[in-house]
Design a protein around this motif. Structure first.
Motif, short mmCIF file in Angstrom:
data_model
loop_
_atom_site.label_atom_id
_atom_site.label_comp_id
_atom_site.label_asym_id
_atom_site.label_seq_id
_atom_site.Cartn_x
_atom_site.Cartn_y
_atom_site.Cartn_z
N SER A 166 0.84 -1.20 0.00
CA SER A 166 0.00 0.00 0.00
C SER A 166 0.88 1.24 0.00
O SER A 166 1.99 1.24 0.54
N TYR A 168 0.47 5.67 0.52
CA TYR A 168 -0.45 6.64 1.11
C TYR A 168 0.17 8.03 1.07
O TYR A 168 1.40 8.20 0.97
N VAL A 185 -5.14 9.69 2.22
CA VAL A 185 -5.73 8.65 1.37
C VAL A 185 -4.71 7.53 1.20
O VAL A 185 -3.50 7.77 1.21
N ASN A 186 -5.24 6.31 1.07
CA ASN A 186 -4.39 5.14 0.93
C ASN A 186 -4.80 4.36 -0.31
O ASN A 186 -5.98 4.28 -0.65
N ARG A 187 -3.82 3.79 -0.99
CA ARG A 187 -4.07 2.95 -2.16
C ARG A 187 -3.50 1.57 -1.92
O ARG A 187 -2.28 1.40 -1.77
N SER A 194 -8.99 1.67 -2.71
CA SER A 194 -8.58 2.94 -2.13
C SER A 194 -9.42 3.24 -0.90
O SER A 194 -10.57 2.82 -0.80
N SER A 214 -3.15 2.68 6.95
CA SER A 214 -3.07 2.32 5.54
C SER A 214 -3.09 0.82 5.29
O SER A 214 -3.45 0.38 4.20
#
Length: 260
Positions: A166, A168, A185-187, A194, A214
Motif C-alpha cells: 500500500s 499513502y 488517502v491510501n491505495r 482505495s 493504511s
C-alpha cells in the motif's frame, strides 16, 4: 608618638574609608586574571531546557472500517513506542463469510530530522481474534516514508509505503504545541482498493498514521482468509461456511435399511 595618639590625631572616618579602598583594590587585583579571560558582562543567560513531552494519545478512523485508539511513549528524540486497541469490521473469508476483528497493536517508530524533512521507519505487530469465528490473527507490518514541514504554517505533508503493498499520502496540521489532525488517502495496490483516513493525536508520531491506517484492514483480511480456510477446508462458493456436506459426513444415500 604612640599608636593611641596617632589614631586620635586622624579622623576616624578617613581611616575607615582608606581600609575600604584597600580592600576593594585587593579584590580587583585578585579577580583581574579571571575577568581578562571571561567577558562577564556579555555572557548570554543560560536558557532553561524545555521539558520533553514523553506521552501521547491518538484516535483514528478509516473509510475501510478500521477504528483505533492508542498511547505512545517517547523513548528518545529518534525512537517512539506506541500501543493500543484496534477494531476492523466487515472482514470476509474467501467466499464471503463476514466477521469482525478485535485486538491490539504495538508499533516502534524510528525517525530522523534533516532540516524541514522528517524521515521515518515503522515496525508494527497486530494480534487479536475475530468475534464470530474466534480465529486468531497475528501479522507484522513494516513501512516508512517522509514528511515535509511547513514550519510557518504548522503544516506537514507526507508520503509513504508499507509491506502490505500500500502507498499513502496526506497532510498533518498542528494545533497548539502538541495536538495535530491528519487527513490522508491510501491505495492498496494488491487488491486495487482505495480508502481515506483521519486521525487526531496528542504528541503521537508518524507510525500510527502510516502502518495502521493504511495497512491494517488488508493485513487482517488476508490473515483471516488464510486461517478460515485452514479451519474450514470444505469452504467453497457453494458452501461458504465450510460446514461438512452430506458426502463428507456419510449421511448421503437413501438408506432403506434393508428388508426381508
Amino acid at each position: 608618638m604612640n599608636l593611641e595618639q596617632i589614631i586620635k590625631s586622624h579622623n576616624t572616618k578617613k581611616i575607615t574609608l582608606s581600609i575600604s579602598a584597600a580592600a576593594s583594590l585587593v579584590t580587583s587585583l585578585s579577580a583581574a586574571p579571571v575577568n581578562s579571560l571571561i567577558d562577564v558582562e556579555n555572557i548570554a543567560p543560560v536558557k532553561k531546557q524545555e521539558k520533553i513531552q514523553k506521552y501521547g494519545v491518538n484516535f483514528i478512523a478509516t473509510t475501510d472500517d478500521v477504528l483505533g485508539a492508542g498511547a505512545s511513549y517517547t523513548i528518545s528524540d529518534n525512537f517512539k513506542l506506541g500501543l493500543g486497541y484496534l477494531q476492523v469490521d466487515d472482514i470476509e473469508s474467501n467466499f464471503g463469510v463476514k466477521d469482525k476483528f478485535q485486538g491490539g497493536y504495538a508499533t516502534l517508530e524510528a525517525k530522523a530530522n534533516i532540516s524541514n524533512l522528517e524521515l521515518f521507519l515503522d515496525a508494527t505487530t497486530i494480534n487479536g481474534e475475530t468475534k464470530t469465528e474466534k480465529i486468531e490473527v497475528k501479522e507484522n507490518i513494516f513501512g516508512g516514508g517522509v514528511k515535509y514541514k511547513f514550519k510557518d504554517l504548522g503544516l506537514k505533508t507526507f508520503l509513504g509505503a508499507t509491506s502490505e503493498e500500500s502507498v499513502y499520502t496526506g497532510i498533518e496540521k498542528d494545533f497548539g504545541k502538541n495536538w495535530s489532525l491528519t487527513l490522508g488517502v491510501n491505495r492498496d495496490t494488491k487488491n486495487d482498493n482505495s480508502s481515506g483516513f483521519a486521525s487526531i493525536a496528542y504528541n503521537f508520531g508518524s507510525g500510527f498514521a502510516s502502518n495502521i491506517t493504511s495497512s491494517v484492514k488488508n493485513a487482517v483480511q488476508n490473515e483471516y482468509k488464510k486461517e478460515f480456510t485452514k479451519k474450514y477446508p470444505n469452504e467453497s462458493r457453494d458452501n461458504p461456511t465450510g460446514n461438512p456436506t452430506p458426502e463428507d459426513d456419510g449421511s448421503s444415500g437413501s438408506g432403506n435399511g434393508g428388508g426381508i
